[in-house]
Design a protein around this motif. Sequence first.
Motif, PDB file in Angstrom:
ATOM      1  N   VAL A 164      -9.669  -0.597  -1.282  1.00 24.71           N
ATOM      2  CA  VAL A 164      -9.079  -1.533  -0.327  1.00 24.71           C
ATOM      3  C   VAL A 164      -7.705  -0.921   0.280  1.00 24.71           C
ATOM      4  O   VAL A 164      -7.350  -1.475   1.333  1.00 24.71           O
ATOM      5  CB  VAL A 164      -8.644  -2.664  -1.296  1.00 24.71           C
ATOM      6  N   TYR A 165      -7.444   0.136  -0.281  1.00 20.46           N
ATOM      7  CA  TYR A 165      -6.154   0.787   0.080  1.00 20.46           C
ATOM      8  C   TYR A 165      -6.214   2.279  -0.157  1.00 20.46           C
ATOM      9  O   TYR A 165      -6.429   2.735  -1.038  1.00 20.46           O
ATOM     10  CB  TYR A 165      -4.911   0.218  -0.765  1.00 20.46           C
ATOM     11  N   ASP A 166      -6.269   3.100   1.142  1.00 21.65           N
ATOM     12  CA  ASP A 166      -6.163   4.510   0.930  1.00 21.65           C
ATOM     13  C   ASP A 166      -5.391   4.987   2.284  1.00 21.65           C
ATOM     14  O   ASP A 166      -5.425   4.186   3.278  1.00 21.65           O
ATOM     15  CB  ASP A 166      -7.419   5.019   0.982  1.00 21.65           C
ATOM     16  N   ASN A 167      -4.807   6.077   2.330  1.00 23.03           N
ATOM     17  CA  ASN A 167      -4.328   6.656   3.443  1.00 23.03           C
ATOM     18  C   ASN A 167      -5.256   7.480   4.289  1.00 23.03           C
ATOM     19  O   ASN A 167      -5.308   7.652   5.486  1.00 23.03           O
ATOM     20  CB  ASN A 167      -3.187   7.792   3.155  1.00 23.03           C
ATOM     21  N   ASN A 168      -6.560   7.591   3.776  1.00 24.43           N
ATOM     22  CA  ASN A 168      -7.702   8.289   4.597  1.00 24.43           C
ATOM     23  C   ASN A 168      -8.400   7.200   5.156  1.00 24.43           C
ATOM     24  O   ASN A 168      -8.857   6.097   4.465  1.00 24.43           O
ATOM     25  CB  ASN A 168      -8.755   9.096   3.827  1.00 24.43           C
ATOM     26  N   PRO A 169      -8.955   7.153   6.170  1.00 26.34           N
ATOM     27  CA  PRO A 169      -9.490   6.223   7.134  1.00 26.34           C
ATOM     28  C   PRO A 169     -11.188   6.389   6.640  1.00 26.34           C
ATOM     29  O   PRO A 169     -11.511   7.349   6.252  1.00 26.34           O
ATOM     30  CB  PRO A 169      -9.419   6.465   8.567  1.00 26.34           C
ATOM     31  N   TYR A 170     -11.810   5.204   6.581  1.00 30.43           N
ATOM     32  CA  TYR A 170     -13.181   5.154   6.280  1.00 30.43           C
ATOM     33  C   TYR A 170     -13.918   3.826   7.027  1.00 30.43           C
ATOM     34  O   TYR A 170     -14.353   3.757   7.969  1.00 30.43           O
ATOM     35  CB  TYR A 170     -13.435   4.978   4.971  1.00 30.43           C
ATOM     36  N   GLY A 171     -13.551   2.961   6.596  1.00 25.59           N
ATOM     37  CA  GLY A 171     -14.051   1.516   7.297  1.00 25.59           C
ATOM     38  C   GLY A 171     -13.562   1.358   8.570  1.00 25.59           C
ATOM     39  O   GLY A 171     -12.438   1.168   8.649  1.00 25.59           O
ATOM     40  N   GLN A 172     -14.461   0.467   9.381  1.00 26.79           N
ATOM     41  CA  GLN A 172     -13.834   0.243  10.804  1.00 26.79           C
ATOM     42  C   GLN A 172     -12.995  -0.991  10.755  1.00 26.79           C
ATOM     43  O   GLN A 172     -13.225  -1.880   9.910  1.00 26.79           O
ATOM     44  CB  GLN A 172     -14.998  -0.036  11.660  1.00 26.79           C
ATOM     45  N   GLY A 173     -12.016  -1.356  11.234  1.00 21.74           N
ATOM     46  CA  GLY A 173     -10.935  -2.303  11.572  1.00 21.74           C
ATOM     47  C   GLY A 173      -9.982  -2.250  10.207  1.00 21.74           C
ATOM     48  O   GLY A 173      -9.434  -3.237   9.856  1.00 21.74           O
ATOM     49  N   LEU A 174     -10.130  -1.223   9.460  1.00 27.72           N
ATOM     50  CA  LEU A 174      -9.361  -1.374   8.172  1.00 27.72           C
ATOM     51  C   LEU A 174      -7.894  -0.491   8.443  1.00 27.72           C
ATOM     52  O   LEU A 174      -8.026   0.419   9.030  1.00 27.72           O
ATOM     53  CB  LEU A 174      -9.959  -0.802   6.886  1.00 27.72           C
ATOM     54  N   GLU A 175      -6.826  -1.051   7.788  1.00 30.06           N
ATOM     55  CA  GLU A 175      -5.425  -0.524   7.854  1.00 30.06           C
ATOM     56  C   GLU A 175      -5.551   1.029   6.967  1.00 30.06           C
ATOM     57  O   GLU A 175      -6.058   0.569   5.796  1.00 30.06           O
ATOM     58  CB  GLU A 175      -4.512  -1.358   7.937  1.00 30.06           C
ATOM     59  N   THR A 176      -4.710   1.592   7.227  1.00 28.41           N
ATOM     60  CA  THR A 176      -4.632   2.870   6.240  1.00 28.41           C
ATOM     61  C   THR A 176      -3.123   3.202   6.210  1.00 28.41           C
ATOM     62  O   THR A 176      -2.280   2.961   7.075  1.00 28.41           O
ATOM     63  CB  THR A 176      -5.147   4.093   6.851  1.00 28.41           C
ATOM     64  N   SER A 177      -2.835   3.521   5.051  1.00 28.75           N
ATOM     65  CA  SER A 177      -1.150   3.785   4.843  1.00 28.75           C
ATOM     66  C   SER A 177      -1.185   4.660   3.556  1.00 28.75           C
ATOM     67  O   SER A 177      -2.178   4.457   2.580  1.00 28.75           O
ATOM     68  CB  SER A 177      -0.293   2.475   4.694  1.00 28.75           C
ATOM     69  N   TRP A 178      -0.025   5.529   3.156  1.00 26.36           N
ATOM     70  CA  TRP A 178      -0.035   6.202   2.045  1.00 26.36           C
ATOM     71  C   TRP A 178      -0.034   5.175   0.811  1.00 26.36           C
ATOM     72  O   TRP A 178       0.751   4.376   0.665  1.00 26.36           O
ATOM     73  CB  TRP A 178       1.465   6.968   1.984  1.00 26.36           C
ATOM     74  N   GLY A 179      -1.175   5.384   0.106  1.00 22.61           N
ATOM     75  CA  GLY A 179      -1.149   4.786  -1.308  1.00 22.61           C
ATOM     76  C   GLY A 179      -2.570   4.607  -1.583  1.00 22.61           C
ATOM     77  O   GLY A 179      -3.631   5.160  -0.984  1.00 22.61           O
ATOM     78  N   PHE A 180      -2.805   3.958  -2.709  1.00 21.74           N
ATOM     79  CA  PHE A 180      -4.337   3.726  -3.154  1.00 21.74           C
ATOM     80  C   PHE A 180      -4.447   2.473  -3.930  1.00 21.74           C
ATOM     81  O   PHE A 180      -3.504   1.839  -4.649  1.00 21.74           O
ATOM     82  CB  PHE A 180      -4.450   4.877  -4.139  1.00 21.74           C
ATOM     83  N   SER A 181      -5.328   1.689  -3.772  1.00 19.27           N
ATOM     84  CA  SER A 181      -6.074   0.407  -4.550  1.00 19.27           C
ATOM     85  C   SER A 181      -7.576   0.493  -4.529  1.00 19.27           C
ATOM     86  O   SER A 181      -8.069   0.642  -3.406  1.00 19.27           O
ATOM     87  CB  SER A 181      -5.345  -0.597  -3.894  1.00 19.27           C
ATOM     88  N   ALA A 182      -7.961  -0.052  -5.794  1.00 15.87           N
ATOM     89  CA  ALA A 182      -9.330  -0.158  -5.505  1.00 15.87           C
ATOM     90  C   ALA A 182      -9.805  -1.441  -6.457  1.00 15.87           C
ATOM     91  O   ALA A 182      -8.974  -1.801  -7.248  1.00 15.87           O
ATOM     92  CB  ALA A 182     -10.172   0.975  -6.366  1.00 15.87           C
TER      93      ALA A 182
END
Length: 288
Positions: free
Chosen positions: A56-74
């Motif tokens: 749900v949170y990563d600095n690398n893009p993957y899914g369309q329409g999702l925001e990216t920012s430095w960090g991580f969450s799953a």
Amino acid sequence: MRRISVSVILLLTAVAVVLGVTVFLCTCAQRKGEIMNDEAEAVPKTSINELTVTVVYDNNPYGQGLETSWGFSAFITGPEKTILFDSGGDGSMLLRNMKKLEVEANSVDAVVLSHIHGDHTGGLSSFLEKNPDVTVYLPESFPKRFKDKVRGYGARAVEVGEPTKICANVYSTGQLGKWIKEQALIIRTEKGLIVITGCAHPGIVNIVNAAKDLLKEDILFVMGGFHLEWAGKGKIEKIISAFKELNVRYAGPCHCTGAKARKLFEEHFGENYINIGAGKVINLADLK
Ligand SMILES: [Zn+2]
Ligand SMILES: [Zn+2]
């Protein structure tokens, strides 16, 4: 008659002592969580056969329409508890991504925080405002004010030192590392162990070794931040060799792994490399 009443008194005293100790141990357990021990592991192993990890949170893009920012969450579903591992850096972005991915903040039972850095803990307050009815597993080295704040929202805080059971087949490695203390998540599935890391400050190979030592099963998949952003090619290749020696089947490095290391992992793991960024959904059914 007198002998009987003495026996009764002795019996009642013994019962009272046992009850007292039980209550004391339960109170401690609430703060400390269920430490792994041989007795706990002696129960028959029934491993997980359905599991979904949504990044749900990563600095690398993957899914369309999702925001990216430095960090991580799953966000993890499948085990008896629904788990949020880390909370990214920005709470409102975390909640927006969760909404877009149609994962419910209110369905989370347990939050596991890998380490104190803001890109893993920054989103927690916004999350707890939405859903305070959770148990937050955090390294015991976290400052008291952080733990007090978590409890202030009405959430339970479990301070993790030793390897700890979170629910059936889900464990924390316990607090690892000397400098920046960090815990990683281990999920026992019918296909092997899944290890999820935040930043891997204690060293990604040390973490995988700790998981293997703890549960003594094959490693199916290692994902999360591997902390190799500034590592040279030689060091990265040594880590990849260690992964191969440990028989890690799939690798999904993201967050602080860095582009160079991700590319090298992709080259060495081939189709067993999993490209991870915000919005990636990993199903256990797709792993062989
Ligand atoms: Zn960090
Ligand atoms: Zn990080």
